[in-house]
Design a protein around this motif. Structure first.
Motif, PDB file in Angstrom:
ATOM      1  N   ALA A 134       0.833  -1.205   0.000  1.00  0.00           N
ATOM      2  CA  ALA A 134       0.000   0.000   0.000  1.00  0.00           C
ATOM      3  C   ALA A 134       0.865   1.253   0.000  1.00  0.00           C
ATOM      4  O   ALA A 134       0.559   2.239  -0.693  1.00  0.00           O
ATOM      5  CB  ALA A 134      -0.918  -0.014   1.218  1.00  0.00           C
ATOM      6  N   ALA A 135       1.959   1.238   0.777  1.00  0.00           N
ATOM      7  CA  ALA A 135       2.875   2.383   0.790  1.00  0.00           C
ATOM      8  C   ALA A 135       3.523   2.580  -0.573  1.00  0.00           C
ATOM      9  O   ALA A 135       3.713   3.721  -1.023  1.00  0.00           O
ATOM     10  CB  ALA A 135       3.945   2.188   1.864  1.00  0.00           C
ATOM     11  N   LEU A 136       3.864   1.486  -1.251  1.00  0.00           N
ATOM     12  CA  LEU A 136       4.401   1.588  -2.608  1.00  0.00           C
ATOM     13  C   LEU A 136       3.386   2.249  -3.541  1.00  0.00           C
ATOM     14  O   LEU A 136       3.744   3.087  -4.375  1.00  0.00           O
ATOM     15  CB  LEU A 136       4.772   0.200  -3.131  1.00  0.00           C
ATOM     16  CG  LEU A 136       6.022  -0.453  -2.549  1.00  0.00           C
ATOM     17  CD1 LEU A 136       6.120  -1.900  -3.014  1.00  0.00           C
ATOM     18  CD2 LEU A 136       7.276   0.315  -2.943  1.00  0.00           C
ATOM     19  N   CYS A 137       2.119   1.872  -3.391  1.00  0.00           N
ATOM     20  CA  CYS A 137       1.071   2.479  -4.208  1.00  0.00           C
ATOM     21  C   CYS A 137       0.989   3.980  -3.962  1.00  0.00           C
ATOM     22  O   CYS A 137       0.863   4.781  -4.896  1.00  0.00           O
ATOM     23  CB  CYS A 137      -0.279   1.834  -3.901  1.00  0.00           C
ATOM     24  SG  CYS A 137      -0.467   0.143  -4.484  1.00  0.00           S
ATOM     25  N   TYR A 138       1.060   4.384  -2.686  1.00  0.00           N
ATOM     26  CA  TYR A 138       1.013   5.806  -2.366  1.00  0.00           C
ATOM     27  C   TYR A 138       2.194   6.551  -2.986  1.00  0.00           C
ATOM     28  O   TYR A 138       2.062   7.702  -3.428  1.00  0.00           O
ATOM     29  CB  TYR A 138       1.030   6.009  -0.845  1.00  0.00           C
ATOM     30  CG  TYR A 138      -0.285   5.727  -0.167  1.00  0.00           C
ATOM     31  CD1 TYR A 138      -1.494   5.970  -0.802  1.00  0.00           C
ATOM     32  CD2 TYR A 138      -0.311   5.229   1.129  1.00  0.00           C
ATOM     33  CE1 TYR A 138      -2.696   5.711  -0.171  1.00  0.00           C
ATOM     34  CE2 TYR A 138      -1.515   4.970   1.778  1.00  0.00           C
ATOM     35  CZ  TYR A 138      -2.703   5.210   1.113  1.00  0.00           C
ATOM     36  OH  TYR A 138      -3.892   4.959   1.745  1.00  0.00           O
ATOM     37  N   GLY A 139       3.361   5.899  -3.002  1.00  0.00           N
ATOM     38  CA  GLY A 139       4.531   6.535  -3.605  1.00  0.00           C
ATOM     39  C   GLY A 139       4.327   6.799  -5.081  1.00  0.00           C
ATOM     40  O   GLY A 139       4.623   7.892  -5.582  1.00  0.00           O
ATOM     41  N   VAL A 140       3.800   5.810  -5.795  1.00  0.00           N
ATOM     42  CA  VAL A 140       3.518   5.978  -7.223  1.00  0.00           C
ATOM     43  C   VAL A 140       2.415   7.007  -7.425  1.00  0.00           C
ATOM     44  O   VAL A 140       2.509   7.901  -8.269  1.00  0.00           O
ATOM     45  CB  VAL A 140       3.124   4.630  -7.852  1.00  0.00           C
ATOM     46  CG1 VAL A 140       2.707   4.816  -9.309  1.00  0.00           C
ATOM     47  CG2 VAL A 140       4.279   3.641  -7.768  1.00  0.00           C
ATOM     48  N   GLY A 141       1.340   6.888  -6.624  1.00  0.00           N
ATOM     49  CA  GLY A 141       0.193   7.782  -6.794  1.00  0.00           C
ATOM     50  C   GLY A 141       0.497   9.229  -6.484  1.00  0.00           C
ATOM     51  O   GLY A 141      -0.002  10.135  -7.160  1.00  0.00           O
ATOM     52  N   GLY A 142       1.321   9.472  -5.450  1.00  0.00           N
ATOM     53  CA  GLY A 142       1.666  10.848  -5.120  1.00  0.00           C
ATOM     54  C   GLY A 142       2.418  11.528  -6.242  1.00  0.00           C
ATOM     55  O   GLY A 142       2.153  12.693  -6.581  1.00  0.00           O
ATOM     56  N   ALA A 143       3.346  10.803  -6.852  1.00  0.00           N
ATOM     57  CA  ALA A 143       4.089  11.369  -7.977  1.00  0.00           C
ATOM     58  C   ALA A 143       3.169  11.613  -9.174  1.00  0.00           C
ATOM     59  O   ALA A 143       3.267  12.638  -9.851  1.00  0.00           O
ATOM     60  CB  ALA A 143       5.229  10.432  -8.364  1.00  0.00           C
ATOM     61  N   TYR A 144       2.250  10.691  -9.425  1.00  0.00           N
ATOM     62  CA  TYR A 144       1.330  10.826 -10.552  1.00  0.00           C
ATOM     63  C   TYR A 144       0.385  12.012 -10.338  1.00  0.00           C
ATOM     64  O   TYR A 144       0.144  12.805 -11.252  1.00  0.00           O
ATOM     65  CB  TYR A 144       0.526   9.540 -10.734  1.00  0.00           C
ATOM     66  CG  TYR A 144      -0.348   9.552 -11.971  1.00  0.00           C
ATOM     67  CD1 TYR A 144       0.133   9.070 -13.174  1.00  0.00           C
ATOM     68  CD2 TYR A 144      -1.645  10.063 -11.937  1.00  0.00           C
ATOM     69  CE1 TYR A 144      -0.655   9.089 -14.316  1.00  0.00           C
ATOM     70  CE2 TYR A 144      -2.439  10.087 -13.060  1.00  0.00           C
ATOM     71  CZ  TYR A 144      -1.939   9.597 -14.254  1.00  0.00           C
ATOM     72  OH  TYR A 144      -2.718   9.636 -15.388  1.00  0.00           O
ATOM     73  N   MET A 145      -0.142  12.137  -9.117  1.00  0.00           N
ATOM     74  CA  MET A 145      -1.075  13.218  -8.831  1.00  0.00           C
ATOM     75  C   MET A 145      -0.405  14.583  -8.963  1.00  0.00           C
ATOM     76  O   MET A 145      -0.978  15.523  -9.523  1.00  0.00           O
ATOM     77  CB  MET A 145      -1.657  13.054  -7.430  1.00  0.00           C
ATOM     78  CG  MET A 145      -2.775  14.043  -7.111  1.00  0.00           C
ATOM     79  SD  MET A 145      -3.696  13.596  -5.621  1.00  0.00           S
ATOM     80  CE  MET A 145      -2.434  13.820  -4.385  1.00  0.00           C
ATOM     81  N   GLY A 146       0.822  14.689  -8.478  1.00  0.00           N
ATOM     82  CA  GLY A 146       1.536  15.950  -8.597  1.00  0.00           C
ATOM     83  C   GLY A 146       1.855  16.312 -10.030  1.00  0.00           C
ATOM     84  O   GLY A 146       1.896  17.493 -10.403  1.00  0.00           O
ATOM     85  N   ARG A 147       2.054  15.302 -10.870  1.00  0.00           N
ATOM     86  CA  ARG A 147       2.412  15.528 -12.274  1.00  0.00           C
ATOM     87  C   ARG A 147       1.204  15.874 -13.140  1.00  0.00           C
ATOM     88  O   ARG A 147       1.272  16.761 -13.995  1.00  0.00           O
ATOM     89  CB  ARG A 147       3.109  14.273 -12.821  1.00  0.00           C
ATOM     90  CG  ARG A 147       3.410  14.305 -14.313  1.00  0.00           C
ATOM     91  CD  ARG A 147       4.489  15.325 -14.659  1.00  0.00           C
ATOM     92  NE  ARG A 147       4.871  15.225 -16.052  1.00  0.00           N
ATOM     93  CZ  ARG A 147       4.201  15.763 -17.074  1.00  0.00           C
ATOM     94  NH1 ARG A 147       3.091  16.445 -16.818  1.00  0.00           N
ATOM     95  NH2 ARG A 147       4.621  15.625 -18.311  1.00  0.00           N
TER      96      ARG A 147
END
Length: 302
Positions: A156-169
């Motif tokens: 789940a933490a890995l997902c948040y890492g990917v998602g945070g970068a995607y959302m910011g981009r």
């Protein structure tokens, strides 16, 4: 800092105690019911805010496409993985795994070459991996449930890492819409996703036989930990940026430990807070906090 700091601290308190509410809810509900319930309640809260403030949902189909992609890695997958994981590990351990999110975000950014590789960042990632091993307690035997639960929370933490970068981009970094509109759009997209996944899995969306305490926990998890929290998340990201916002995970284990130990009577092994401390030092190292502190200390006072 004064403008976004109060929202940042409230977000940390809400999310830190969300692990407590997940633990209570998953005691009687299927993990998919927990993740769908919190998402649906959170979406309803934000849609009500939009109605009251007379703000419409976005109409750009491209933005909705980004919402659906972001929801997979920011809500649908991690919500379900944390609910599954907390069937086998304590709420405190789940919060510690969640604290690895900044390391996961950096690892993803380095893999895409969006961030520059430096010795400090690589050392921090290595130290963070060591901290993960300490939290996991690799020197002691773990049953399948504990290992699977920990890996689910780390996933789940890995997902948040990917998602945070995607959302910011693709979302918060480029859109002029208010934070409440963006947060509502993402939760609506995630609710649709989880409704389909839950029904396809053969799990009822709602279990009317659940105890009242479970429903109260699910309501708090959805209304506060999802609805209000995602509104705060978008707002803080717009004000302070994705990287600064990701550091909210530093504080989550503190709030989770307070509710988990005091209310649920959970126990903490020595390796869990020690591993969490190693992870936090690793995050500080990757973000250059220790280097900047050392440089400031060597500058003569004017």
């Amino acid at each position: 800092m004064g403008r976004w700091l109060p929202g940042f601290l409230v977000l940390a308190a809400i999310w830190g105690n969300s692990f407590f509410f997940i633990k209570v809810a998953v005691g009687a509900l299927h993990p998919l019911q927990v993740s769908f319930g919190r998402m649906a309640i959170g979406a309803a809260v934000l849609l009500l805010v939009l109605v009251i403030s007379r703000r419409p949902l976005p109409r750009d189909p491209r933005l909705w496409g980004h919402f659906f992609i972001a929801s997979v890695v920011l809500t649908t997958l991690p919500f379900t993985l944390f609910a599954y994981g907390e069937q086998y590990v304590s709420s405190v351990v789940a919060a510690i795994w969640n604290a690895t999110t900044p390391l996961c975000t950096l690892a993803f950014a380095l893999a895409l070459r969006a961030e520059r590789v430096t010795p400090g960042r690589m050392a921090g990632l290595g130290l963070g991996f060591a901290g993960v091993m300490v939290v996991l307690g690799v020197w002691q035997p773990l049953d399948g449930g504990q290992l699977g639960g920990s890996l689910a929370c780390f996933g789940a933490a890995l997902c948040y890492g990917v998602g945070g970068a995607y959302m910011g981009r693709f979302i918060t970094g480029r859109r002029p819409e208010p934070a409440v509109v963006l947060a509502a759009g993402q939760l609506v997209a995630g609710t649709v996703q989880l409704a389909v996944v839950t029904l396809v899995a053969g799990v009822p969306l709602v279990d009317m036989g659940a105890p009242a305490g479970v429903w109260w926990s699910l309501a708090a998890l959805g209304g506060l930990g999802t609805g209000l929290a995602y509104l705060l998340l978008y707002w803080v990201q717009v004000q302070a940026g994705v990287t600064t916002t990701s550091t909210v995970t530093y504080l989550l284990p503190v709030f989770a430990a307070a509710s988990g130990v005091v209310v649920l009577g959970e126990t903490i092994s020595w390796n869990q807070p020690v591993g969490a401390l190693v992870i936090l030092v690793a995050i500080a190292l990757t973000q250059g906090v220790l280097t900047r502190t050392r440089e400031r200390a060597t500058v003569p006072a004017a």
